[in-house]
Design a protein around this motif. Structure first.
Motif, PDB file in Angstrom:
ATOM      1  N   LEU A 246       1.018  -1.191   0.161  1.00 16.62           N
ATOM      2  CA  LEU A 246      -0.209   0.138   0.280  1.00 16.62           C
ATOM      3  C   LEU A 246       0.559   1.026   0.121  1.00 16.62           C
ATOM      4  O   LEU A 246       0.859   2.087  -0.927  1.00 16.62           O
ATOM      5  CB  LEU A 246      -0.703  -0.359   1.191  1.00 16.62           C
ATOM      6  N   VAL A 247       1.514   1.135   0.748  1.00 19.25           N
ATOM      7  CA  VAL A 247       2.939   2.679   1.146  1.00 19.25           C
ATOM      8  C   VAL A 247       3.768   2.936  -0.275  1.00 19.25           C
ATOM      9  O   VAL A 247       3.378   3.657  -1.156  1.00 19.25           O
ATOM     10  CB  VAL A 247       3.640   1.532   1.697  1.00 19.25           C
ATOM     11  N   LEU A 252       3.670   5.942  -5.748  1.00 14.75           N
ATOM     12  CA  LEU A 252       3.645   5.274  -7.407  1.00 14.75           C
ATOM     13  C   LEU A 252       2.745   6.449  -7.806  1.00 14.75           C
ATOM     14  O   LEU A 252       2.646   7.052  -8.255  1.00 14.75           O
ATOM     15  CB  LEU A 252       3.367   4.170  -7.748  1.00 14.75           C
ATOM     16  N   ILE A 253       1.408   6.334  -7.243  1.00 11.93           N
ATOM     17  CA  ILE A 253      -0.066   6.871  -7.114  1.00 11.93           C
ATOM     18  C   ILE A 253       0.266   8.629  -6.993  1.00 11.93           C
ATOM     19  O   ILE A 253      -0.232   9.135  -7.903  1.00 11.93           O
ATOM     20  CB  ILE A 253      -1.437   6.533  -6.615  1.00 11.93           C
ATOM     21  N   PHE A 254       1.203   9.385  -5.620  1.00 12.92           N
ATOM     22  CA  PHE A 254       1.343  10.319  -5.983  1.00 12.92           C
ATOM     23  C   PHE A 254       2.077  10.800  -6.971  1.00 12.92           C
ATOM     24  O   PHE A 254       1.561  11.988  -7.133  1.00 12.92           O
ATOM     25  CB  PHE A 254       2.082  10.344  -4.507  1.00 12.92           C
ATOM     26  N   THR A 424      -9.356  19.326 -16.306  1.00 12.55           N
ATOM     27  CA  THR A 424      -8.239  18.179 -15.537  1.00 12.55           C
ATOM     28  C   THR A 424      -8.188  18.372 -14.207  1.00 12.55           C
ATOM     29  O   THR A 424      -7.733  17.399 -13.629  1.00 12.55           O
ATOM     30  CB  THR A 424      -7.429  19.538 -16.710  1.00 12.55           C
ATOM     31  N   ASP A 425      -8.937  19.023 -13.618  1.00 10.17           N
ATOM     32  CA  ASP A 425      -8.606  18.640 -11.916  1.00 10.17           C
ATOM     33  C   ASP A 425     -10.176  17.440 -11.719  1.00 10.17           C
ATOM     34  O   ASP A 425      -9.346  16.866 -11.255  1.00 10.17           O
ATOM     35  CB  ASP A 425      -9.347  20.150 -11.279  1.00 10.17           C
ATOM     36  N   LEU A 426     -10.693  17.640 -12.345  1.00 14.77           N
ATOM     37  CA  LEU A 426     -11.673  16.315 -12.184  1.00 14.77           C
ATOM     38  C   LEU A 426     -10.563  14.951 -12.714  1.00 14.77           C
ATOM     39  O   LEU A 426     -10.977  13.747 -12.299  1.00 14.77           O
ATOM     40  CB  LEU A 426     -13.124  16.767 -13.274  1.00 14.77           C
ATOM     41  N   MET A 427     -10.159  15.685 -13.740  1.00  9.38           N
ATOM     42  CA  MET A 427      -9.208  13.922 -14.028  1.00  9.38           C
ATOM     43  C   MET A 427      -8.794  13.529 -13.266  1.00  9.38           C
ATOM     44  O   MET A 427      -8.056  12.634 -13.496  1.00  9.38           O
ATOM     45  CB  MET A 427      -9.073  14.370 -15.678  1.00  9.38           C
ATOM     46  N   GLY A 428      -7.759  14.897 -13.012  1.00 11.20           N
ATOM     47  CA  GLY A 428      -7.271  14.108 -11.748  1.00 11.20           C
ATOM     48  C   GLY A 428      -8.148  13.694 -11.064  1.00 11.20           C
ATOM     49  O   GLY A 428      -6.906  12.483 -10.065  1.00 11.20           O
ATOM     50  N   ALA A 429      -9.052  13.343 -10.009  1.00  7.44           N
ATOM     51  CA  ALA A 429      -9.454  13.014  -9.455  1.00  7.44           C
ATOM     52  C   ALA A 429     -10.073  11.586  -9.266  1.00  7.44           C
ATOM     53  O   ALA A 429     -10.026  11.122  -8.912  1.00  7.44           O
ATOM     54  CB  ALA A 429     -10.723  13.835  -8.764  1.00  7.44           C
ATOM     55  N   VAL A 430     -10.971  11.774 -10.529  1.00  7.55           N
ATOM     56  CA  VAL A 430     -10.790  10.044 -11.609  1.00  7.55           C
ATOM     57  C   VAL A 430     -10.364   9.442 -11.193  1.00  7.55           C
ATOM     58  O   VAL A 430      -9.479   7.961 -11.097  1.00  7.55           O
ATOM     59  CB  VAL A 430     -11.621  10.526 -12.546  1.00  7.55           C
ATOM     60  N   LEU A 431      -8.950   9.789 -11.262  1.00  6.60           N
ATOM     61  CA  LEU A 431      -7.298   9.301 -11.547  1.00  6.60           C
ATOM     62  C   LEU A 431      -6.569   9.038 -10.319  1.00  6.60           C
ATOM     63  O   LEU A 431      -6.043   7.263  -9.586  1.00  6.60           O
ATOM     64  CB  LEU A 431      -6.693  10.381 -11.891  1.00  6.60           C
ATOM     65  N   LEU A 432      -7.173   9.378  -9.181  1.00  2.00           N
ATOM     66  CA  LEU A 432      -6.421   9.458  -7.435  1.00  2.00           C
ATOM     67  C   LEU A 432      -7.698   8.169  -7.313  1.00  2.00           C
ATOM     68  O   LEU A 432      -7.212   7.184  -6.810  1.00  2.00           O
ATOM     69  CB  LEU A 432      -7.189  10.630  -6.935  1.00  2.00           C
TER      70      LEU A 432
END
Length: 483
Positions: A246-247, A252-254, A424-432
């Motif tokens: 998880l860490v 990697l996601i960050f 693109t803030d929305l895209m970042g949230a979906v990615l997250l």
């Protein structure tokens, strides 16, 4: 006899305090006002101390008390312990009735201090926080004490008593109650708790059931039913490896969020994404109306911290009550805390300005990328759908899928309409949200108990049907007891 004497003494003590306050007895009046002034001078200059006191006092507030008792009542009904649920309802309802009625009867004003650090509505005597915390935490202790191992019962009881005392003391320290208000709340709460517990014991005796001592709880035989997760032997099979995975995944996601956020924020000029970020907020700003402003306000609220926390605090106890598993709760909790960490970290390092239009929500402390509202909504409702879908074949399981689509979409449109985020803030949230929940599903395996067959699904038939559980609870009780 000792318990009866204690209850009688508490009731008599409250009666004496009531008369002394009602007739303005001089020594008590001076003590109350001197302590209020002394504590205000001691506490008011120290803002961190005030913050801690407010956090503790909130544990005795009506929202927390109602949530705790409601969750316990629903859980007991699902576990077919209707008598204990009725006990909590009667005990809590009595406290809710006693507090405002006595305050109206006495009509005592709250303390007036030099530097007010907290405010509370209504009259002062008795303290509702002291009364409510004594009754709520005390009744929950009596109901769930059979689940506590015998060697831990005294420490747990002492911990509950300490919490009740701390809540009462914070009311005095914050300057919203006198000493006599808090003492009266404790005494009245103890007396009412004793009366209801005694009535419950008489109820058992009249039906030929054994009457245990209060140190064993109200219904010791209910322990297997009211234990949160008696069928779960181990939370995670490989906790060390799971933490490492998880860490690593979180980092990697960050990193991916950071790279995408920096690109769309500062290096995307001349691309389609930049044109989208300019055109969409401007289009929404040009088409605002009062009715859409109001609708977007409530949709936006559905994704804020309070709404997400409320849904989580309702769903998680239901998970434990119905499925008798902690792992799904761990899955949802990690989804929300991990999302919060990813959002705060990426928003801080990317530091993207909000769209250049009027911001209907005013100035916010965080940056624009990614949208925290949208990311939290995605993680919450996607996690719920992941848990619900494989555990039942009922038609209503599809509501979780609908919520996982509709809720993030509604929040996303509202946040862009209100000028708070770029597309693109929305895209970042979906990615997250999708990457983090997917990682958690792969590592935590929240539905692993279904693969082993240890716990049946909620199906359209059979004894494990949720409808059967609720129907049995509504009929008032426990099949084992009737047998």
């Amino acid at each position: 006899m000792v318990g009866l004497a204690l209850v009688t003494g508490a009731g008599a003590g409250f009666g004496v305090l009531l008369m002394l306050v009602r007739f303005h007895w001089g020594p008590l009046y001076r003590l109350d006002h001197d302590v209020a002034a002394w504590l205000n001078a001691l506490v008011a200059p120290h803002h961190p101390v005030v913050t801690v006191l407010r956090a503790i006092t909130d544990l005795g507030g009506r929202p927390i008390m109602l949530w705790l008792v409601t969750v316990a009542v629903v859980g007991l009904l699902i576990r077919r312990r209707g008598r204990l649920a009725v006990y909590l309802i009667v005990t809590g309802g009595g406290a809710l009735a006693l507090d405002p009625s006595l305050k109206a009867l006495v009509g005592r004003l709250r303390p007036v201090v030099d530097v007010p650090v907290a405010h509370a509505p209504g009259n002062s005597f008795p303290s509702g926080h002291a009364l409510g915390s004594m009754v709520a935490y005390g009744s929950l202790l009596l109901v769930f004490l059979p689940v506590v191992p015998p060697r831990w019962r005294r420490p747990v009881t002492a911990l509950v008593a300490a919490l009740v005392v701390l809540i009462g003391l914070t009311r005095i320290a914050l300057g919203v109650h006198f000493v006599s208000d808090v003492l009266a709340g404790w005494l009245l709460g103890l007396a009412w708790l004793g009366v209801t517990a005694y009535a419950f014991r008489l109820w058992r005796g009249e039906r030929g059931r054994p009457v245990p001592g209060l140190t064993d709880g109200l219904e010791p035989e209910a322990a297997p039913d009211i234990a949160p997760a008696p069928d779960e032997t181990r939370l995670l099979p490989r906790p060390g490896a799971a933490v490492a995975e998880l860490v690593t995944g979180w980092v990697l996601i960050f990193g991916l969020l950071y790279a995408f956020g920096m690109f769309v924020s500062y290096h995307a000029k001349g691309t389609f994404l930049h044109s989208l970020d300019v055109a969409v907020p401007a289009w929404f700003a040009e088409h605002r109306t009062p009715s859409l402003d109001a609708a977007s306000h409530w949709w936006s609220k559905a994704g804020d911290t309070h709404a997400v926390l409320l849904v989580s605090l309702v769903f998680c106890p239901l998970v434990v009550a119905v499925w008798r598993r902690w792992r799904p709760v761990l899955f949802l909790a990690l989804a929300m805390f991990g999302e919060l960490g990813l959002f705060l970290a990426s928003a801080r390092v990317v530091d993207r300005p909000r769209p250049p239009v009027e911001h209907l929500d005013g100035r916010l402390p965080t940056a624009s990328f990614p949208s925290g509202h949208i990311a939290a909504t995605i993680c919450l409702y996607l996690a719920i759908a992941v848990l619900v879908m494989p555990r039942t074949d009922r038609w209503w399981r599809w509501l979780s899928v609908v919520a996982a689509v509709v809720m993030p979409l509604g929040v996303a449109l509202s946040r862009m309409y209100r000028g708070m985020h770029h597309p693109t803030d929305l895209m970042g949230a979906v990615l997250l949200g999708t990457l983090w929940v997917g990682l958690l599903w792969w590592v935590v395996r929240p539905n692993a108990d279904l693969d082993t067959g240890n716990r049946p699904r909620i199906g359209s038939g059979g004894p494990e049907s949720l409808d059967d559980e609720l129907a049995a609870a509504a009929s008032g009780g426990d099949r084992r007891d009737r047998a």
